[in-house]
Write a protein that holds these residues in place. Structure first.
Motif, mmCIF file in Angstrom:
data_model
loop_
_atom_site.group_PDB
_atom_site.id
_atom_site.type_symbol
_atom_site.label_atom_id
_atom_site.label_comp_id
_atom_site.label_asym_id
_atom_site.label_seq_id
_atom_site.Cartn_x
_atom_site.Cartn_y
_atom_site.Cartn_z
ATOM 1 N N MET A 1 -33.658 24.343 98.462
ATOM 2 C CA MET A 1 -34.894 24.697 99.154
ATOM 3 C C MET A 1 -34.961 24.008 100.512
ATOM 4 S SD MET A 1 -37.649 24.653 95.991
ATOM 5 C CE MET A 1 -38.958 25.590 96.837
ATOM 6 N N ALA A 2 -34.580 22.726 100.558
ATOM 7 C CA ALA A 2 -34.624 21.988 101.826
ATOM 8 C C ALA A 2 -33.637 22.552 102.832
ATOM 9 C CB ALA A 2 -34.339 20.508 101.573
ATOM 10 N N ALA A 3 -32.435 22.934 102.360
ATOM 11 C CA ALA A 3 -31.436 23.493 103.272
ATOM 12 C C ALA A 3 -31.950 24.769 103.923
ATOM 13 C CB ALA A 3 -30.142 23.763 102.512
ATOM 14 N N ALA A 4 -32.588 25.637 103.132
ATOM 15 C CA ALA A 4 -33.121 26.877 103.690
ATOM 16 C C ALA A 4 -34.235 26.598 104.695
ATOM 17 C CB ALA A 4 -33.640 27.766 102.564
ATOM 18 N N LEU A 5 -35.102 25.638 104.390
ATOM 19 C CA LEU A 5 -36.202 25.326 105.307
ATOM 20 C C LEU A 5 -35.692 24.678 106.594
ATOM 21 C CD1 LEU A 5 -38.802 24.148 102.664
ATOM 22 C CD2 LEU A 5 -39.036 26.126 104.200
ATOM 23 N N GLU A 6 -34.674 23.825 106.487
ATOM 24 C CA GLU A 6 -34.098 23.256 107.704
ATOM 25 C C GLU A 6 -33.507 24.357 108.584
ATOM 26 O OE1 GLU A 6 -31.331 20.106 107.121
ATOM 27 O OE2 GLU A 6 -32.884 18.627 106.660
ATOM 28 N N GLU A 7 -32.854 25.321 107.961
ATOM 29 C CA GLU A 7 -32.275 26.440 108.708
ATOM 30 C C GLU A 7 -33.372 27.275 109.376
ATOM 31 O OE1 GLU A 7 -30.589 30.650 107.212
ATOM 32 O OE2 GLU A 7 -29.487 28.927 106.422
ATOM 33 N N ILE A 8 -34.433 27.574 108.637
ATOM 34 C CA ILE A 8 -35.518 28.400 109.180
ATOM 35 C C ILE A 8 -36.255 27.678 110.301
ATOM 36 C CG2 ILE A 8 -37.778 29.396 108.616
ATOM 37 C CD1 ILE A 8 -36.580 29.927 105.768
ATOM 38 N N LEU A 9 -36.533 26.415 110.108
ATOM 39 C CA LEU A 9 -37.330 25.659 111.083
ATOM 40 C C LEU A 9 -36.511 25.208 112.289
ATOM 41 C CD1 LEU A 9 -39.488 23.821 108.474
ATOM 42 C CD2 LEU A 9 -40.382 25.231 110.328
ATOM 43 N N ASP A 10 -35.204 25.053 112.127
ATOM 44 C CA ASP A 10 -34.261 24.881 113.245
ATOM 45 C C ASP A 10 -34.738 23.886 114.305
ATOM 46 O OD1 ASP A 10 -31.985 25.269 114.779
ATOM 47 O OD2 ASP A 10 -32.813 27.011 115.829
ATOM 48 N N GLY A 11 -34.899 22.623 113.898
ATOM 49 C CA GLY A 11 -35.243 21.572 114.850
ATOM 50 C C GLY A 11 -36.704 21.200 114.878
ATOM 51 N N TRP A 12 -37.560 21.932 114.199
ATOM 52 C CA TRP A 12 -38.987 21.625 114.209
ATOM 53 C C TRP A 12 -39.357 20.506 113.241
ATOM 54 C CZ3 TRP A 12 -42.797 23.310 117.417
ATOM 55 C CH2 TRP A 12 -42.512 24.397 118.240
ATOM 56 N N ILE A 13 -38.485 20.176 112.308
ATOM 57 C CA ILE A 13 -38.817 19.157 111.308
ATOM 58 C C ILE A 13 -38.761 17.774 111.942
ATOM 59 C CG2 ILE A 13 -38.134 18.099 109.112
ATOM 60 C CD1 ILE A 13 -37.054 20.830 108.266
ATOM 61 N N GLY A 14 -39.848 17.020 111.809
ATOM 62 C CA GLY A 14 -39.938 15.706 112.430
ATOM 63 C C GLY A 14 -39.736 14.543 111.477
ATOM 64 N N GLY A 15 -39.462 14.819 110.215
ATOM 65 C CA GLY A 15 -39.245 13.762 109.232
ATOM 66 C C GLY A 15 -39.457 14.300 107.840
ATOM 67 N N GLY A 16 -39.083 13.490 106.869
ATOM 68 C CA GLY A 16 -39.287 13.918 105.494
ATOM 69 C C GLY A 16 -38.357 13.235 104.524
ATOM 70 N N LEU A 17 -38.242 13.810 103.343
ATOM 71 C CA LEU A 17 -37.496 13.206 102.244
ATOM 72 C C LEU A 17 -37.118 14.300 101.261
ATOM 73 C CD1 LEU A 17 -36.599 10.660 100.557
ATOM 74 C CD2 LEU A 17 -38.911 10.703 99.576
ATOM 75 N N VAL A 18 -35.882 14.230 100.752
ATOM 76 C CA VAL A 18 -35.403 15.146 99.714
ATOM 77 C C VAL A 18 -35.028 14.305 98.501
ATOM 78 C CG1 VAL A 18 -33.691 16.904 99.096
ATOM 79 C CG2 VAL A 18 -34.540 16.749 101.463
ATOM 80 N N THR A 19 -35.579 14.644 97.340
ATOM 81 C CA THR A 19 -35.326 13.875 96.123
ATOM 82 C C THR A 19 -34.799 14.802 95.035
ATOM 83 O OG1 THR A 19 -37.216 12.468 96.686
ATOM 84 C CG2 THR A 19 -36.276 12.220 94.487
ATOM 85 N N VAL A 20 -33.621 14.458 94.492
ATOM 86 C CA VAL A 20 -32.967 15.277 93.468
ATOM 87 C C VAL A 20 -32.624 14.388 92.271
ATOM 88 C CG1 VAL A 20 -32.001 16.861 95.179
ATOM 89 C CG2 VAL A 20 -30.660 14.879 94.441
#
Length: 463
Positions: free
Chosen positions: A86-105
């Motif tokens: 899910m995070a990979a798809a959102l990073e691709e869609i947002l393409d540089g707009w993400i200013g921070g965050g966390l992925v937990t698996v």
């Protein structure tokens, strides 16, 4: 091959292993694996996000609603068994707009290459890493300001992966309460109703911790009936449960007197009105965001049925809400398959009947297994002597309890083969040792962690 491609390739491969070679050679087993693999492909988490989310310049469109991206940061918090995809798809869609965050698996789960930090944590019981991830997520949320957009990509397993104990509670309290609930056979909705009243990130915790920011929850549902407030304990959702409900669940499961004293004291105080309730529907906090389901078992069900029909089977879904004790559900499904084999009801043969949902297992023994293995073993006694039948049961996340595998298959020979090997199948069920049954007679299904999670699937095939 990209990280996303590698995850998808892993996700769609199911291996049948162990025991009787003739089982693997039979056409029904191969057909069942193709159907189940089709189902898993249909709930690829990245594709689920891409179907629901798109960006046009500085506008993010989700479910027909526009979210403007300028004027603040975009924070992405992805947590659960499908968090990586899910995070990979959102990073691709947002393409540089993400200013921070966390992925937990979950620990041991492969994640594609991401710009955000990826953390592993404990599941099904929270661990120190879960608490660290919960604290990190809370810091990010508390730092969110007006104009910021908090994206929460949520999937099954999130409840254990983020742990932020309420005041007066520690991680040990949460672990022990969770363990007792799991062993009691409590449904996930019951477990999460209790969790919401013991932890700060659950039950609407995201807008509580980030009251000035906008938020958007994107959910890949693993809950029967797609009750979104139960997925991951509902961090972006109003909580319909109350302290009194949590107390009654523990009473009903007969563990109230065994939970840690600090947990009992907190719930008692909440019941007495001495602690604030979790935020409910209509609370103004929820006016700043929404939560949408981007995928669920329904897509997988449709794909499994299409695969069955393409292979020449008459196909139907018996239910998408299978619940209850796993071995008893298996007994019922075994009886249905027996009716199909003997009388061609409810479908003409060759037939494929599907039951989706999530059963539970009440732990009474010290063996190894899982709900899908127990369901399959429960069905095996009703298939004795039948030819041309097979039941396959698979956890969509590829992890069935403590078994180390994703599920199992049984046919008309499985029960007799176990008895011929000197095993007592009923005794193995009573000891929660279904893994030993399948290690002896074969039929284990292995996928490894699939990177998705949308319930379990039980296939009933008859030639």
């Amino acid at each position: 091959m990209t990280g996303v491609d590698q995850m998808e390739k892993q996700m769609i491969r199911i291996a049948l292993e162990g025991g009787r070679p003739e089982l693997a050679r039979r056409g029904l087993a191969a057909a069942a694996l193709r159907m189940l693999e089709s189902g898993l492909r249909a709930v690829d988490p990245g594709e689920a996000v891409r179907r629901s989310v798109r960006r046009e310049g500085a506008s993010l469109w989700v479910g027909g609603r526009e979210y403007r991206l300028e004027g603040g940061r975009v924070l992405l918090l992805a947590v659960g068994k499908a968090a990586g995809g899910m995070a990979a798809a959102l990073e691709e869609i947002l393409d540089g707009w993400i200013g921070g965050g966390l992925v937990t698996v979950p620990a041991g789960t492969a994640a594609p290459p991401l710009s955000l930090p990826v953390r592993e944590a404990g599941h099904p019981l929270p661990d120190e890493a879960s608490r660290a991830c919960g604290e990190e997520a809370a810091r990010l949320l508390r730092g969110a300001r007006s104009g910021d957009l908090v994206l929460v990509a949520l999937s099954g397993g999130a409840s254990a992966l983020w742990s932020l104990p309420a005041e007066g509670l520690g991680l040990t309290d949460l672990r022990e309460t969770t363990r007792l609930l799991l062993e009691s056979g409590a449904a996930i909705e019951e477990i999460n109703a209790v969790r919401k009243h013991l932890e700060l990130l659950k039950g609407g915790g995201v807008p509580l911790l980030a009251p000035s920011a906008r938020f958007l929850g994107l959910i890949l549902s693993d809950v029967v009936g797609d009750r979104l407030e139960a997925v991951g304990s509902g961090p972006t959702m109003p909580d319909p449960s109350r302290f009194a409900d949590a107390w009654r669940i523990l009473e009903r499961r007969r563990i109230l007197d065994r939970i840690p004293a600090a947990v009992r004291a907190r719930l008692a105080a909440g019941r007495a009105g001495k602690l604030p309730e979790t935020p409910k529907a209509g609370h103004p906090l929820f006016a700043r965001g929404e939560t949408l389901c981007v995928g669920s078992a329904q897509e997988a069900i449709a794909a499994i049925l299409r695969s069955a029909q393409a292979q020449g089977f008459a196909a139907a879904c018996l239910t998408s809400t299978l619940q209850g004790e796993a071995s008893q559900a298996g007994l019922v499904l075994g009886n249905i398959l027996r009716e199909e084999a003997l009388h061609g009801r409810p479908l003409p043969r060759p037939s494929a009947l599907l039951a989706a949902g999530e059963t539970t297992v009440r732990i009474a023994g010290k063996g190894r297994g899982g709900r899908n293995l127990e369901l399959a073993l429960g069905a095996a006694s009703r298939l004795v002597g039948l030819e041309g039948v097979l039941l396959a049961s698979l956890a969509s996340d590829g992890v069935d309890g403590s078994s180390g595998v994703g599920g199992a298959v049984v046919d008309g020979e499985s029960w007799k083969s176990a008895e011929a090997a000197g095993l007592d199948p009923d005794g193995l069920l009573a000891a929660n040792n279904s893994l030993a049954f399948f290690q002896a007679v074969g039929g284990l299904l292995r996928t490894g962690p699939t990177g998705t999670n949308v319930n379990d699937f039980s296939l009933l095939l008859a030639e």
